[in-house]
Design an enzyme around this catalytic site. Structure first.
Site, PDB file in Angstrom:
ATOM      1  N   SER A 131       0.840  -1.199   0.000  1.00  0.00           N
ATOM      2  CA  SER A 131       0.000   0.000   0.000  1.00  0.00           C
ATOM      3  C   SER A 131       0.878   1.253   0.000  1.00  0.00           C
ATOM      4  CB  SER A 131      -0.962  -0.054   1.188  1.00  0.00           C
ATOM      5  OG  SER A 131      -2.053   0.805   1.002  1.00  0.00           O
ATOM      6  N   ASP A 227      -1.904  14.498  12.504  1.00  0.00           N
ATOM      7  CA  ASP A 227      -1.801  15.833  11.905  1.00  0.00           C
ATOM      8  C   ASP A 227      -1.216  15.741  10.496  1.00  0.00           C
ATOM      9  OD1 ASP A 227      -2.899  17.473  13.826  1.00  0.00           O
ATOM     10  OD2 ASP A 227      -1.005  17.839  14.848  1.00  0.00           O
ATOM     11  N   HIS A 286      -7.067  -6.395   0.725  1.00  0.00           N
ATOM     12  CA  HIS A 286      -5.967  -5.451   0.560  1.00  0.00           C
ATOM     13  C   HIS A 286      -4.759  -5.842   1.410  1.00  0.00           C
ATOM     14  CE1 HIS A 286      -3.955  -1.735  -0.341  1.00  0.00           C
ATOM     15  NE2 HIS A 286      -4.043  -1.276   0.894  1.00  0.00           N
TER      16      HIS A 286
END
Length: 305
Positions: A131, A227, A286
């Protein structure tokens, strides 16, 4: 309250047993997070290295978004034993035990590895990325083909994957978690699971995300840098435009139940990776290495043969 923005700090280091070498480093920031195009400053990544034969290319595993090097523990040990090769698992910046930085671009993550791999005398290596880690691996191979003997991209392609990814909603849900201070860990995990469940219906995915919930000074926080993820999530789901190709052997290992690499991505794969092979693992989603670990190991060994 849960302080999700708290930087995750690890202050201990040392050498593990049975040939495991650990590098644990404190959180830090990079100068590469601004709007300019200056080359990113590499960060000292946390890693685990299993020893093996020095004359054969090492296997290097790169995890996906929200993951960590521990995702590949059992697979790394199996491959080290079965192949006799060195096996390296790495925490990407803003993940696991590696430092935090406002810059989460693929250029920065590639630069981290360009710095680390020669330090460990592991080039050229067999680079295996899942990924997000697969996109980092692809970019590194395209930028520095001399460092990559061969490449395995696990259920990902060098094409934007926004349409099939729920990762932006996961980031938002994790940021919204609210847990009181000083509650027991079991209670904190239960509260986080309940709050995530409205957005993340899949129990296995919630359990995976919850591996990032940690306690620091009596407060529960996420060890991943939410963040930076929120700031860069669209960039993470995309792929940097490239013109040059990688000439080495490449395997795209796809989950039979996954929609991440549709046939429409194949032309771009062939353009950038002209020696690419495609292999599908049946009954895998996945996270192929978690769904079908034995098939995953067998596919890697077959590609190395």
């Amino acid at each position: 309250m849960l302080r999700w923005a708290l930087a995750w700090r690890l202050l201990h280091g040392g050498r593990g047993p049975s040939g495991l070498n650990f590098s644990r480093v404190p959180a830090a920031t990079s100068s590469g997070g601004g709007g300019g195009r200056a080359e990113p400053r590499p960060l000292p990544l946390s890693y685990t290295l299993l020893d093996g034969e020095a004359h054969r290319p090492a296997l290097v595993f790169l995890h996906g978004l929200f993951g960590c090097k521990n995702n590949f523990n059992s697979i790394a040990k199996a491959l080290a034993q079965q192949t006799g090769r060195k096996v390296l698992t790495v925490d990407a910046r803003n993940h696991g035990d590696s430092p935090h930085s406002p810059d989460m671009s693929y250029e920065a993550m590639s630069q981290d590895l360009q710095d680390l791999l020669p330090q460990l005398d592991l080039v050229p290596c067999v680079l295996i990325g899942h990924s997000m880690g697969g996109k980092t691996a692809m970019l590194l191979a395209l930028q520095r083909p001399d460092l990559v003997e061969r490449l395995i991209a696990v259920d990902i392609s060098p094409v934007e994957t926004t349409s099939v990814s729920d990762f932006p909603s996961y980031v938002a849900a994790m940021r919204a978690i609210d847990i009181p201070d000083e509650v027991p860990r079991s209670r904190a995990r239960k509260l986080a699971d309940e709050q995530l469940s409205s957005v993340v219906q899949d129990l296995a995915v919630r359990q995976f995300l919850l591996t990032n919930l940690v306690e620091v000074d009596g407060c529960f926080t996420w060890r991943v840098n939410l963040d930076a993820m929120a700031q860069h999530v669209e960039e993470i789901l995309a792929f940097p435009p490239r013109q040059d190709s990688y000439p080495g052997p490449t395997l795209f290992l796809l989950g039979g139940n996954s929609q991440y690499v549709p046939p429409s991505h194949h032309p771009e794969i062939r353009r950038l990776f002209p020696r690419a092979q495609m292999q599908t693992v049946p009954n895998a989603g996945h996270w192929i290495h978690a769904d079908r670990p034995q098939d995953f190991v067998a596919a890697i060994r077959g590609f190395l043969a």
